[in-house]
Design an enzyme around this catalytic site. Structure first.
Site, PDB file in Angstrom:
ATOM      1  N   ASP A  34      -4.868  21.725  32.435  1.00 13.53           N
ATOM      2  CA  ASP A  34      -3.902  22.732  31.965  1.00 13.53           C
ATOM      3  C   ASP A  34      -4.609  23.947  31.380  1.00 13.53           C
ATOM      4  OD1 ASP A  34      -2.237  20.753  32.577  1.00 13.53           O
ATOM      5  OD2 ASP A  34      -1.409  20.447  30.558  1.00 13.53           O
ATOM      6  N   TYR A  37      -5.839  26.258  33.949  1.00 12.51           N
ATOM      7  CA  TYR A  37      -4.661  26.874  34.555  1.00 12.51           C
ATOM      8  C   TYR A  37      -4.154  28.011  33.654  1.00 12.51           C
ATOM      9  CZ  TYR A  37       0.028  27.172  36.573  1.00 12.51           C
ATOM     10  OH  TYR A  37       1.191  27.607  37.150  1.00 12.51           O
ATOM     11  N   SER A  83      29.255  21.109  54.562  1.00 16.68           N
ATOM     12  CA  SER A  83      29.095  19.875  53.791  1.00 16.68           C
ATOM     13  C   SER A  83      29.170  18.702  54.764  1.00 16.68           C
ATOM     14  CB  SER A  83      30.156  19.781  52.710  1.00 16.68           C
ATOM     15  OG  SER A  83      31.416  19.810  53.310  1.00 16.68           O
ATOM     16  N   LEU A  84      28.962  17.521  54.263  1.00 17.97           N
ATOM     17  CA  LEU A  84      28.900  16.357  55.138  1.00 17.97           C
ATOM     18  C   LEU A  84      30.172  15.540  55.006  1.00 17.97           C
ATOM     19  CD1 LEU A  84      25.299  15.276  54.150  1.00 17.97           C
ATOM     20  CD2 LEU A  84      25.976  16.100  56.399  1.00 17.97           C
ATOM     21  N   GLU A 114      17.779  10.187  56.069  1.00 17.63           N
ATOM     22  CA  GLU A 114      17.142  10.706  54.855  1.00 17.63           C
ATOM     23  C   GLU A 114      17.908  10.215  53.644  1.00 17.63           C
ATOM     24  OE1 GLU A 114      17.492  14.916  55.188  1.00 17.63           O
ATOM     25  OE2 GLU A 114      15.779  15.080  56.526  1.00 17.63           O
ATOM     26  N   LYS A 116      20.140  10.817  50.368  1.00 15.80           N
ATOM     27  CA  LYS A 116      21.081  11.846  49.930  1.00 15.80           C
ATOM     28  C   LYS A 116      20.856  12.082  48.441  1.00 15.80           C
ATOM     29  CE  LYS A 116      25.824  13.385  50.416  1.00 15.80           C
ATOM     30  NZ  LYS A 116      25.894  14.053  49.134  1.00 15.80           N
ATOM     31  N   ASP A 118      21.131  13.420  44.767  1.00 17.31           N
ATOM     32  CA  ASP A 118      22.292  13.792  43.975  1.00 17.31           C
ATOM     33  C   ASP A 118      21.938  14.988  43.103  1.00 17.31           C
ATOM     34  OD1 ASP A 118      24.813  13.726  43.075  1.00 17.31           O
ATOM     35  OD2 ASP A 118      24.587  11.966  41.793  1.00 17.31           O
ATOM     36  N   ARG A 137      25.115  26.889  46.770  1.00 22.32           N
ATOM     37  CA  ARG A 137      25.958  26.756  47.953  1.00 22.32           C
ATOM     38  C   ARG A 137      27.289  27.499  47.783  1.00 22.32           C
ATOM     39  NH1 ARG A 137      29.760  22.737  49.308  1.00 22.32           N
ATOM     40  NH2 ARG A 137      30.266  22.891  51.496  1.00 22.32           N
ATOM     41  N   GLU A 173      17.598  20.476  47.912  1.00 22.70           N
ATOM     42  CA  GLU A 173      18.353  20.000  46.766  1.00 22.70           C
ATOM     43  C   GLU A 173      17.531  20.151  45.504  1.00 22.70           C
ATOM     44  OE1 GLU A 173      21.165  19.076  48.020  1.00 22.70           O
ATOM     45  OE2 GLU A 173      22.189  17.903  46.488  1.00 22.70           O
ATOM     46  N   TYR A 225      15.074  20.160  52.985  1.00 22.16           N
ATOM     47  CA  TYR A 225      15.430  19.374  54.163  1.00 22.16           C
ATOM     48  C   TYR A 225      15.927  20.234  55.330  1.00 22.16           C
ATOM     49  CZ  TYR A 225      19.756  19.588  51.385  1.00 22.16           C
ATOM     50  OH  TYR A 225      20.798  20.017  50.611  1.00 22.16           O
ATOM     51  N   LYS A 288      21.247  12.122  60.500  1.00 24.01           N
ATOM     52  CA  LYS A 288      21.328  13.348  61.306  1.00 24.01           C
ATOM     53  C   LYS A 288      20.856  13.083  62.733  1.00 24.01           C
ATOM     54  CE  LYS A 288      20.163  16.052  57.197  1.00 24.01           C
ATOM     55  NZ  LYS A 288      19.167  16.811  56.442  1.00 24.01           N
ATOM     56  N   LYS A 312      27.704   6.845  51.949  1.00 24.85           N
ATOM     57  CA  LYS A 312      27.698   6.830  50.483  1.00 24.85           C
ATOM     58  C   LYS A 312      27.631   5.399  49.960  1.00 24.85           C
ATOM     59  CE  LYS A 312      29.663  10.296  48.398  1.00 24.85           C
ATOM     60  NZ  LYS A 312      29.220  11.331  47.464  1.00 24.85           N
ATOM     61  N   CYS A 406      37.957   5.556   6.781  1.00 27.00           N
ATOM     62  CA  CYS A 406      36.823   4.821   7.326  1.00 27.00           C
ATOM     63  C   CYS A 406      37.253   3.381   7.636  1.00 27.00           C
ATOM     64  CB  CYS A 406      35.671   4.829   6.331  1.00 27.00           C
ATOM     65  SG  CYS A 406      34.331   3.718   6.812  1.00 27.00           S
ATOM     66  N   CYS A 409      35.160   1.107   4.866  1.00 26.17           N
ATOM     67  CA  CYS A 409      35.317   1.184   3.406  1.00 26.17           C
ATOM     68  C   CYS A 409      36.594   1.891   2.975  1.00 26.17           C
ATOM     69  CB  CYS A 409      34.099   1.848   2.781  1.00 26.17           C
ATOM     70  SG  CYS A 409      34.013   3.611   3.129  1.00 26.17           S
ATOM     71  N   CYS A 424      32.339   9.482   7.497  1.00 28.79           N
ATOM     72  CA  CYS A 424      32.736   8.794   6.284  1.00 28.79           C
ATOM     73  C   CYS A 424      31.821   9.335   5.189  1.00 28.79           C
ATOM     74  CB  CYS A 424      32.536   7.280   6.458  1.00 28.79           C
ATOM     75  SG  CYS A 424      32.540   6.417   4.872  1.00 28.79           S
ATOM     76  N   CYS A 429      29.103   3.244   1.683  1.00 26.37           N
ATOM     77  CA  CYS A 429      29.897   2.500   2.672  1.00 26.37           C
ATOM     78  C   CYS A 429      29.006   1.411   3.269  1.00 26.37           C
ATOM     79  CB  CYS A 429      30.379   3.464   3.749  1.00 26.37           C
ATOM     80  SG  CYS A 429      31.047   2.642   5.205  1.00 26.37           S
TER      81      CYS A 429
END
Ligand code: IVH
Length: 670
Positions: A34, A37, A83-84, A114, A116, A118, A137, A173, A225, A288, A312, A406, A409, A424, A429
């Site tokens: 680091d 860098y 979309s699929l 592939e 999918k 999320d 999108r 994605e 992709y 695909k 899915k 509460c 108590c 509370c 308590c």
């Protein structure tokens, strides 16, 4: 340096930095540290400042521009982002395959499977091999312009070297890894800010942040992709994946060619089994047709292509009855509503409880006792209630009435202005006392093994402990303890020993164990490091506490409030008498403190000849000083090595004393 020389140097630096980014973020095998860098980045920044005309849009210094985005414009997609269509079982996959067979008649075809991911779909436009725009999108026709935020994602190339492409579009994605998402939430908690519900929404929210510096601080990732170059020689999906890899875009390697739908099914089954082990969230498999020519023949219907489908996985959601809403009292008095559910089996385990977060949430979703609710089990989060199925609500159901007292108590609850939480206010308590003691003995705090939940309960009931200090008086009650039925001599011995041993826990652990609201482990470390002892900390003003790097006003207010309470001071005095550590090790060793360094703030910049940065920092801290990352009026010294950049400039402009390495060495030799 002449402008030509600078231009050359800048090119070299840009290439080296983008190489380092690729190795670190895409290949996950960095080859420089680091520090090196950072040095390259600093040097590049410096050159670009000196020669502003040489600054280009694809410079890595643009990754964190700091300029806030005022509003997000929209970008029209060059090719609509479709979309699929979804399938949820193998029969539906076979139907998909039959449709394809019919349309392609007797042509031979193959699939690529592939994961999918999320996350959030994005489109990246490159012109002349340079990234020009990044968009979400949106509605598929146009999306939000999120170029500035996209540029902070280090695995996304700002430019490509490969001459086989010029103008092209890449899609993929954007997502957070599961562990990074947990860290982000820990960070949120640490700052006293809201906890995010899931990684996907957090990625979406992050892409829309106006402050790209915050975006840059969160480790977003990309899996690409899709690539469109206009080149007719690119003949299949597999070839485009290979091209993406060649152009150094991050590609997920868990893809497979499948000769027929049976092979697709095998892949889906395998992936579903390993789903939880993956370091990122997926919600299925994308299938695909490989050949582009065949994709064209198949075309699309409404908004989905006929040549692809999503398989899915079984939802991690299900419906069940909410029997009852009850409340829990946390150690700081926070009241959390919890749903008691009719037990259901969901994605590998039986769920009988879910958090309802707070009362605002119950009101917003109008969740009532007796309702049928949708519950969700996220990757690593506690199950939660998503929504109510109103169709199944009974006629005599009534809105949930929030308790005003509460549950433990009976004290009237308070709701501080601007907060969604109810508390509370009764410090004594029993639920809070129990919670505090559990926190105090926790393995991240005083680590007193043998003092578990149920034993604490017994001790509280019998009046053996009322506060932390009583724990250290338990040894005076040895006989009484032994007479408790479930205890043997041995376990009492072990417990008393663990209690004695805990006295050597360092100050930062003790400070964390005290359970001051908003003081987590990290804050406790920071406070211990910066103040050195409980006496200094308790005498510090709120301003002084906020002055500590990374500590915000909310924490400072809470800490300073804690010490204003006489009860707490008495408790600390009791604990001091018991022998707990209320000073950090460093501040206890006056032998090492050096007056030149004590309580002085240093900033390090540039490359030192004889010390690594970490070593120099350690020397400074051991001798009583502090190291800060930025130069301000409060900085006492800037230690500047070779090729120091903007920090040196700032020091000079503020009149902060600048030390050479030689002067620095003299200072501690004295
Ligand atoms: S291909 C028409 N491949 O799923 C082709 N999409 O419902 C669509 N997604 O908007 C894109 N992983 O956000 C494709 N390996 C993958 C994907 C993937 C996730 C998402 C993407 C898209 C949505 C389609």
């Amino acid at each position: 340096m002449t402008s030509t020389e600078a231009a050359k140097k800048i090119e070299v630096l840009k290439k080296k930095i983008s190489d380092a980014d690729y190795k670190y973020y895409t290949l996950a095998s960095p080859d420089i540290d680091d520090y090196k860098y950072d040095l390259m980045m600093k040097e590049l920044e410096k050159l670009e400042k000196e020669f502003p005309e040489l600054r280009t849009d694809d410079s890595p210094t643009n990754r964190v521009s700091g300029e806030p985005t005022k509003s997000f414009g929209t970008i029209q997609h060059q090719i609509p982002m479709l979309s699929l269509s979804n399938t949820y079982n193998f029969d539906e996959l076979v139907e998909f395959d039959n449709r394809i067979k019919n349309i392609l008649e007797d042509r031979k075809y193959e699939y690529v499977c592939e994961l999918k991911f999320d996350g959030i779909a994005i489109s990246l436009i490159y012109k002349n091999r340079k990234l020009v725009t990044g968009a979400t999108r949106g509605d598929g026709v146009k999306g939000d312009d999120v170029t500035q935020n996209i540029k902070t994602i280090r695995s996304i190339p700002l430019s490509v070297n490969d001459r086989s492409v010029t103008d092209f579009e890449v899609r993929g994605e954007v997502f957070f890894r599961k562990d990074d998402f947990i860290k982000i939430n820990e960070e949120q908690e640490f700052k006293g800010e809201k906890i995010f519900a899931n990684a996907r929404n957090t990625a979406a929210g992050t892409l829309k942040l106006k402050n790209s510096a915050i975006v840059a601080s969160r480790p977003l990732n990309l899996f690409s992709y899709f690539i469109h170059t206009g080149d007719k020689n690119l003949k299949s999906h597999l070839e485009s994946i290979k091209l993406l890899e060649k152009l150094k875009f991050p590609v997920n390697t868990n893809y497979r060619k499948a000769a027929d739908i049976e092979e697709v099914r095998k892949f889906c089954d395998e992936v579903e089994k390993m789903r939880d082990e993956l370091p990122y969230e997926i919600d299925g498999v994308v299938v695909k047709v490989n050949s582009f020519e065949q994709q064209d023949i198949l075309g699309s219907v409404s908004k989905s292509p006929r040549w692809a489908v999503a398989y899915k996985f079984k939802a991690k959601e299900t419906e069940t009855k909410l029997n009852r809403i009850y409340t829990q009292v946390g150690r700081t008095g926070t009241i959390t509503p919890v749903a008691d559910l009719q037990p259901v089996f969901l994605a590998g385990s039986t769920i009988s409880r879910a958090t309802l977060h707070n009362f605002d949430e119950i009101k917003r979703k109008d969740i009532r006792e007796g309702d049928y609710v949708m519950i969700e089990k996220g990757g690593d989060v506690i199950p939660k209630v998503l929504s109510v199925n109103l169709k199944r609500r009974s006629n005599n159901s009534r809105p949930y009435k929030m308790p005003d007292k509460c549950p433990v108590c009976n004290t009237k609850l308070i709701n501080p202005e601007g907060e969604v939480y109810y508390y509370c206010p009764n410090y004594d308590c029993p639920a809070q006392v129990q919670g505090r003691i559990e926190h105090f003995v926790h393995r991240n705090a005083m680590e007193i093994e043998g003092l578990g939940e149920s034993i604490i309960e017994i001790f509280l009931e019998k009046g053996f402990i009322k506060n932390y200090a009583d724990i250290y008086r338990l040894k005076e009650r040895r006989d009484e303890l032994i007479s408790i039925e479930r205890f043997g001599d041995k376990s009492i011995e072990n417990l008393l020993k663990a209690i004695e041993d805990s006295k050597s826990k360092p100050f930062d652990k003790v400070l964390f164990a005290l359970g001051i609201r908003h003081v987590g482990e990290r804050t406790a470390k920071l406070l211990s490091k910066n103040f050195g002892s409980i006496d200094k900390l308790s005498n510090a003003t709120e301003e002084e506490i906020v002055g500590v790097h990374e500590i915000g006003p909310k924490i400072a207010e809470s800490v300073s409030g804690f010490f204003k309470d006489r009860k707490n001071i008495e408790l600390i005095n009791d604990l001091k008498k018991a022998g707990l550590q209320f000073e950090s090790e460093k501040s206890k060793d006056p032998g090492r403190i050096n007056e030149n360094f004590n309580n002085k703030t240093f900033v390090l910049t540039g490359t030192l000849e004889n010390y690594k940065r970490d070593d120099a920092q350690k020397i400074i801290e051991d001798l009583g000083g502090r190291v800060s990352s930025s130069v301000s009026k409060k900085t006492d010294y800037v230690l500047a090595g070779a090729e120091a950049g903007s920090k040196l400039e700032k020091a000079n402009s503020l009149g902060v004393k600048v030390l050479t390495e030689k002067e620095f060495v003299e200072m501690f030799k004295e």
